[in-house]
Enzyme design. Structure first.
Site, PDB file in Angstrom:
ATOM      1  N   HIS A  59       0.908 -10.691  -0.608  1.00 34.03           N
ATOM      2  CA  HIS A  59       1.502 -10.033   0.563  1.00 34.03           C
ATOM      3  C   HIS A  59       1.757  -8.553   0.290  1.00 34.03           C
ATOM      4  O   HIS A  59       1.369  -7.677   1.074  1.00 34.03           O
ATOM      5  CB  HIS A  59       2.808 -10.730   0.929  1.00 34.03           C
ATOM      6  CG  HIS A  59       3.455 -10.171   2.162  1.00 34.03           C
ATOM      7  ND1 HIS A  59       3.239 -10.688   3.414  1.00 34.03           N
ATOM      8  CD2 HIS A  59       4.312  -9.138   2.332  1.00 34.03           C
ATOM      9  CE1 HIS A  59       3.924 -10.003   4.307  1.00 34.03           C
ATOM     10  NE2 HIS A  59       4.599  -9.047   3.668  1.00 34.03           N
ATOM     11  N   GLU A  60       2.395  -8.285  -0.841  1.00 30.37           N
ATOM     12  CA  GLU A  60       2.709  -6.891  -1.165  1.00 30.37           C
ATOM     13  C   GLU A  60       1.455  -6.100  -1.512  1.00 30.37           C
ATOM     14  O   GLU A  60       1.367  -4.895  -1.222  1.00 30.37           O
ATOM     15  CB  GLU A  60       3.714  -6.833  -2.315  1.00 30.37           C
ATOM     16  CG  GLU A  60       5.032  -7.558  -2.044  1.00 30.37           C
ATOM     17  CD  GLU A  60       5.686  -7.135  -0.741  1.00 30.37           C
ATOM     18  OE1 GLU A  60       5.460  -5.990  -0.279  1.00 30.37           O
ATOM     19  OE2 GLU A  60       6.421  -7.950  -0.149  1.00 30.37           O
ATOM     20  N   HIS A  63       0.020  -4.572   1.651  1.00 28.31           N
ATOM     21  CA  HIS A  63       0.644  -3.305   2.033  1.00 28.31           C
ATOM     22  C   HIS A  63       0.172  -2.172   1.121  1.00 28.31           C
ATOM     23  O   HIS A  63      -0.167  -1.075   1.570  1.00 28.31           O
ATOM     24  CB  HIS A  63       2.170  -3.424   1.949  1.00 28.31           C
ATOM     25  CG  HIS A  63       2.772  -4.346   2.948  1.00 28.31           C
ATOM     26  ND1 HIS A  63       2.552  -4.233   4.310  1.00 28.31           N
ATOM     27  CD2 HIS A  63       3.621  -5.397   2.806  1.00 28.31           C
ATOM     28  CE1 HIS A  63       3.222  -5.172   4.952  1.00 28.31           C
ATOM     29  NE2 HIS A  63       3.883  -5.895   4.055  1.00 28.31           N
TER      30      HIS A  63
END
Length: 364
Positions: A59-60, A63
């Site tokens: 998820h990170e 980004h």
């Protein structure tokens, strides 16, 4: 059953309530609705925690990768929260700090804050996230959700190629009798053998029915693809089915919130369930990880403050206003309220789920 809602708290030092549309930390917010698992071992707990850590990382990374792709400055990339176990600072560029923290239940990507008096860049630096055009900000905010959805599909594809996808096939013994046609039965009762004749009643679907049938008979098997295109097709069908199940679970949760509120669980329960899955069958970790990834993607798209969907909603409002940003004070109130709610709910779920663990109950 593995479906909807988990929320993880912020890292050890909660970030300052954001003063603009983009908090300087994009955090992972998972929501998952899972029953608490009664039994777990150290190895299975470690496997489940590793799965959750990998989901956080993906998820990170979404980004981070989107920001790097667009040349946007990043200051920190962390997996986990709590005490720092290891860290290093990349050389060259902005010197991003990468760290691994003690509890692999969340993570964040931090961006330089233009309001920071110690900022080594001018506040109007075009490479700061806040100063980027609307499409760039949309890309960075939505990239975490996209990364988790892609990861879920790749997990299903890997399971298809390595193990085969689980499938239920009707058992040969499950054929239904014809209504009103006598069926001879042999019944063993103690030392006696009885021969009976039973006439099935007609069922609503036109088949014959004898007694009470709780569920249809089936046998479990694995579908193994014959080629890569076949694997892609099977994986996509399974991915779509899992996605619909997650969406349906989320819908039922919100439509019956008063009845399902006590089933909403936090990261402690997620690891407990993952440990039970790993203890039963390591193969199940593929589906477990895929479902949690999809949960994260769907929940983060909800237009709620402190979630990615909340930031996306504010960006859409900005687009509808012809590119004019909302007043900073309005954005601050919206995002700050979301941070406080997420933090409070996360702490409540962690405490409640910890107290529900069997070994904790035995100690109390």
């Amino acid at each position: 059953m593995l479906l909807n809602l988990l929320i993880h708290p912020y890292p050890s030092s909660p970030p300052t309530p954001p003063s603009s549309l983009f908090p300087q930390t994009l955090t992972l917010k998972i929501l998952t609705l899972l029953p608490l698992a009664p039994h777990y071992r150290a190895q299975s707990v470690a496997e489940a925690a590793s799965v959750l850590a990998a989901i956080v990382l993906v998820h990170e990374w979404g980004h981070f990768a989107a920001a790097a792709l667009r040349g946007i400055r990043v200051s920190q990339f962390a997996v986990g929260f709590g005490p720092v176990l290891a860290r290093f600072v990349s050389r060259g560029g902005d010197g991003v700090e990468f760290s691994v923290r003690a509890f692999p239940l969340g993570g964040y990507v931090a961006f330089p804050d233009p309001d920071d008096p110690d900022l080594p860049f001018p506040p109007d630096d075009p490479d700061l996230l806040r100063n980027r055009p609307l499409p760039d900000r949309l890309l960075v905010v939505s990239a975490g959700v996209a990364a988790n959805a892609l990861f879920a599909f790749l997990l299903v594809l890997a399971q298809s190629l390595l193990l085969g996808l689980p499938s239920r096939l009707p058992s040969r013994a499950s054929s239904s009798p014809t209504p009103s046609s006598p069926v001879p039965l042999t019944v063993s009762r103690g030392a006696q053998t009885l021969r009976l004749v039973v006439v099935p009643d007609p069922a609503p679907d036109g088949s014959g029915r004898i007694g009470v049938q709780l569920s249809p008979y089936f046998r479990l098997t694995r579908l193994r693809p014959a080629s890569l295109p076949d694997a892609l097709a099977l994986s996509w069908a399974e991915f779509a089915q899992l996605s619909l199940s997650v969406l349906d679970g989320l819908k039922n949760t919100f439509l019956n919130l008063s009845e399902s509120a006590d089933k909403v669980s936090g990261p402690v329960a997620i690891i407990a369930v993952g440990a039970e899955v790993a203890r039963s069958s390591s193969d199940g970790l593929f589906q477990f990880a895929a479902v949690i990834n999809l949960n994260l993607a769907v929940i983060n798209l909800l237009p709620l403050p402190a979630l990615d969907g909340g930031s996306l909603a504010l960006l859409l409002v900005e687009a509808a206003r012809g590119g004019r940003k909302l007043p900073r004070e309005v954005e601050q109130r919206i995002m700050s309220s979301g941070v406080l709610v997420v933090l409070a709910l996360g702490m409540f779920l962690i405490v409640r789920d910890t107290l529900n663990l069997d070994f904790i109950k035995e100690m109390l």
